[in-house]
Design a protein around this motif. Structure first.
Motif, mmCIF file in Angstrom:
data_model
loop_
_atom_site.group_PDB
_atom_site.id
_atom_site.type_symbol
_atom_site.label_atom_id
_atom_site.label_comp_id
_atom_site.label_asym_id
_atom_site.label_seq_id
_atom_site.Cartn_x
_atom_site.Cartn_y
_atom_site.Cartn_z
ATOM 1 N N GLU A 297 0.823 -1.206 0.000
ATOM 2 C CA GLU A 297 0.000 0.000 0.000
ATOM 3 C C GLU A 297 0.863 1.264 0.000
ATOM 4 N N LEU A 298 1.942 1.241 0.796
ATOM 5 C CA LEU A 298 2.857 2.385 0.839
ATOM 6 C C LEU A 298 3.565 2.573 -0.504
ATOM 7 N N GLU A 299 3.980 1.475 -1.129
ATOM 8 C CA GLU A 299 4.645 1.575 -2.433
ATOM 9 C C GLU A 299 3.705 2.137 -3.491
ATOM 10 N N ASN A 300 2.435 1.724 -3.453
ATOM 11 C CA ASN A 300 1.450 2.272 -4.389
ATOM 12 C C ASN A 300 1.236 3.767 -4.162
ATOM 13 N N ALA A 301 1.199 4.172 -2.894
ATOM 14 C CA ALA A 301 1.043 5.599 -2.586
ATOM 15 C C ALA A 301 2.278 6.384 -3.023
ATOM 16 N N CYS A 302 3.457 5.792 -2.854
ATOM 17 C CA CYS A 302 4.705 6.460 -3.282
ATOM 18 C C CYS A 302 4.725 6.657 -4.799
ATOM 19 N N ALA A 303 4.174 5.703 -5.539
ATOM 20 C CA ALA A 303 4.155 5.795 -7.006
ATOM 21 C C ALA A 303 3.267 6.938 -7.488
ATOM 22 N N LYS A 304 2.322 7.380 -6.650
ATOM 23 C CA LYS A 304 1.430 8.470 -7.036
ATOM 24 C C LYS A 304 2.044 9.849 -6.788
ATOM 25 N N ILE A 305 3.163 9.887 -6.093
ATOM 26 C CA ILE A 305 3.802 11.165 -5.774
ATOM 27 C C ILE A 305 4.536 11.684 -7.006
ATOM 28 N N HIS A 306 4.274 12.935 -7.347
ATOM 29 C CA HIS A 306 4.954 13.573 -8.478
ATOM 30 C C HIS A 306 6.415 13.806 -8.091
ATOM 31 N N PRO A 307 7.351 13.661 -9.036
ATOM 32 C CA PRO A 307 8.775 13.854 -8.703
ATOM 33 C C PRO A 307 9.082 15.192 -8.043
ATOM 34 N N SER A 308 8.360 16.241 -8.404
ATOM 35 C CA SER A 308 8.622 17.550 -7.798
ATOM 36 C C SER A 308 8.211 17.597 -6.324
ATOM 37 N N TYR A 309 7.375 16.645 -5.884
ATOM 38 C CA TYR A 309 6.929 16.597 -4.487
ATOM 39 C C TYR A 309 7.797 15.684 -3.622
ATOM 40 N N CYS A 310 8.734 14.966 -4.236
ATOM 41 C CA CYS A 310 9.534 13.984 -3.493
ATOM 42 C C CYS A 310 10.307 14.649 -2.352
ATOM 43 N N GLY A 311 11.023 15.710 -2.655
ATOM 44 C CA GLY A 311 11.800 16.418 -1.632
ATOM 45 C C GLY A 311 10.938 16.966 -0.508
ATOM 46 N N PRO A 312 9.856 17.720 -0.842
ATOM 47 C CA PRO A 312 8.992 18.220 0.235
ATOM 48 C C PRO A 312 8.364 17.123 1.086
ATOM 49 N N VAL A 313 8.037 15.971 0.479
ATOM 50 C CA VAL A 313 7.468 14.858 1.258
ATOM 51 C C VAL A 313 8.496 14.349 2.258
ATOM 52 N N ILE A 314 9.732 14.171 1.813
ATOM 53 C CA ILE A 314 10.791 13.689 2.718
ATOM 54 C C ILE A 314 11.021 14.686 3.848
ATOM 55 N N LEU A 315 11.082 15.990 3.512
ATOM 56 C CA LEU A 315 11.298 17.003 4.547
ATOM 57 C C LEU A 315 10.159 17.023 5.563
ATOM 58 N N ARG A 316 8.921 16.919 5.062
ATOM 59 C CA ARG A 316 7.770 16.921 5.964
ATOM 60 C C ARG A 316 7.781 15.684 6.866
ATOM 61 N N PHE A 317 8.125 14.543 6.296
ATOM 62 C CA PHE A 317 8.186 13.295 7.067
ATOM 63 C C PHE A 317 9.247 13.396 8.156
ATOM 64 N N ARG A 318 10.430 13.898 7.804
ATOM 65 C CA ARG A 318 11.498 14.059 8.803
ATOM 66 C C ARG A 318 11.082 15.020 9.905
ATOM 67 N N GLN A 319 10.411 16.097 9.514
ATOM 68 C CA GLN A 319 9.960 17.079 10.499
ATOM 69 C C GLN A 319 8.987 16.449 11.493
ATOM 70 N N LEU A 320 8.033 15.665 10.988
ATOM 71 C CA LEU A 320 7.057 15.021 11.878
ATOM 72 C C LEU A 320 7.700 13.962 12.757
ATOM 73 N N VAL A 321 8.659 13.210 12.211
ATOM 74 C CA VAL A 321 9.356 12.193 13.016
ATOM 75 C C VAL A 321 10.131 12.865 14.144
ATOM 76 N N THR A 322 10.792 13.980 13.836
ATOM 77 C CA THR A 322 11.543 14.709 14.858
ATOM 78 C C THR A 322 10.602 15.296 15.906
ATOM 79 N N GLU A 323 9.470 15.792 15.438
ATOM 80 C CA GLU A 323 8.521 16.442 16.342
ATOM 81 C C GLU A 323 7.833 15.453 17.273
#
Length: 199
Positions: free
Chosen positions: A80-106
């Motif tokens: 399910e996660l891999e399918n959701a990752c495939a829907k992410i546009h390449p231009s959103y890859c960086g912001p998704v990673i940054l947002r994920f790291r921010q939430l993990v840290t928080e």
């Protein structure tokens, strides 16, 4: 020198396949998830050591050996996660990673919660992408209607500029210019005044 070395028949043939951007994005996002899971495991081990040290008052962490067992995402959830990752546009890859790291840290989630947090970030990004596509579609639709209305406005303005070009439209000014004395009373809304010479 052997003839085979000239033609390189004995070497295996490697074909380089072109990878799609969606595959690259999916692989990068899943690597980030795996790394964050390992980091969460490390933090959990450190918390356990600190808890034992506070509880016993003695630090035995140098004696304890931890097994290298790592948390595995269930196969259904991974798919399910891999399918959701495939829907992410390449231009959103960086912001998704940054947002994920921010939430993990928080939030400093437990190991089992990391994948759920990642799934939430992916869903938010997919929804945002859908909203942007809808805005673009509505903008295109509005622009096409606007260009159509502008062309109608241009047509109407030409009619306003040349109002007497049609023989069907009769106006008072035309009658005055032609010098016609016969005016249809139903057209005129003003009362008729007669001039009397008695005054």
């Amino acid at each position: 020198m052997a003839l085979a070395s000239w033609f390189r028949w004995n070497e295996p043939y490697y074909r380089h396949t072109q990878r799609s951007p969606a595959d690259t994005v999916s692989e990068m996002l899943m690597m980030e998830l795996n790394w964050q899971i390992k980091q969460a495991e490390k933090l959990q081990r450190e918390r356990d050591i600190e808890y034992r040290r506070i509880k016993t008052g003695v630090d035995y962490s140098w004696l304890v050996s931890y097994s290298k067992k790592t948390y595995d995402i269930p196969p259904g959830e991974r798919l399910e996660l891999e399918n959701a990752c495939a829907k992410i546009h390449p231009s959103y890859c960086g912001p998704v990673i940054l947002r994920f790291r921010q939430l993990v840290t928080e939030y400093e989630p437990e190991v089992q919660e990391v994948s759920q947090l990642f799934h939430t970030v992916l869903q938010d990004s997919i929804e945002k992408l859908k909203e942007e596509e809808e805005v673009k579609r509505l903008t295109r639709q509005w622009n096409s209607k606007r260009s159509m209305s502008l062309s109608l406005m241009t047509f109407k303005s030409k009619v306003r500029i040349y109002p007497f070009s049609s023989d069907i439209i009769k106006t008072v000014s035309e009658d005055v210019e032609k010098g016609t004395s016969e005016v249809n009373k139903s057209v005129w809304s003003m009362p008729e005044f007669t001039h009397s010479k008695g005054f």
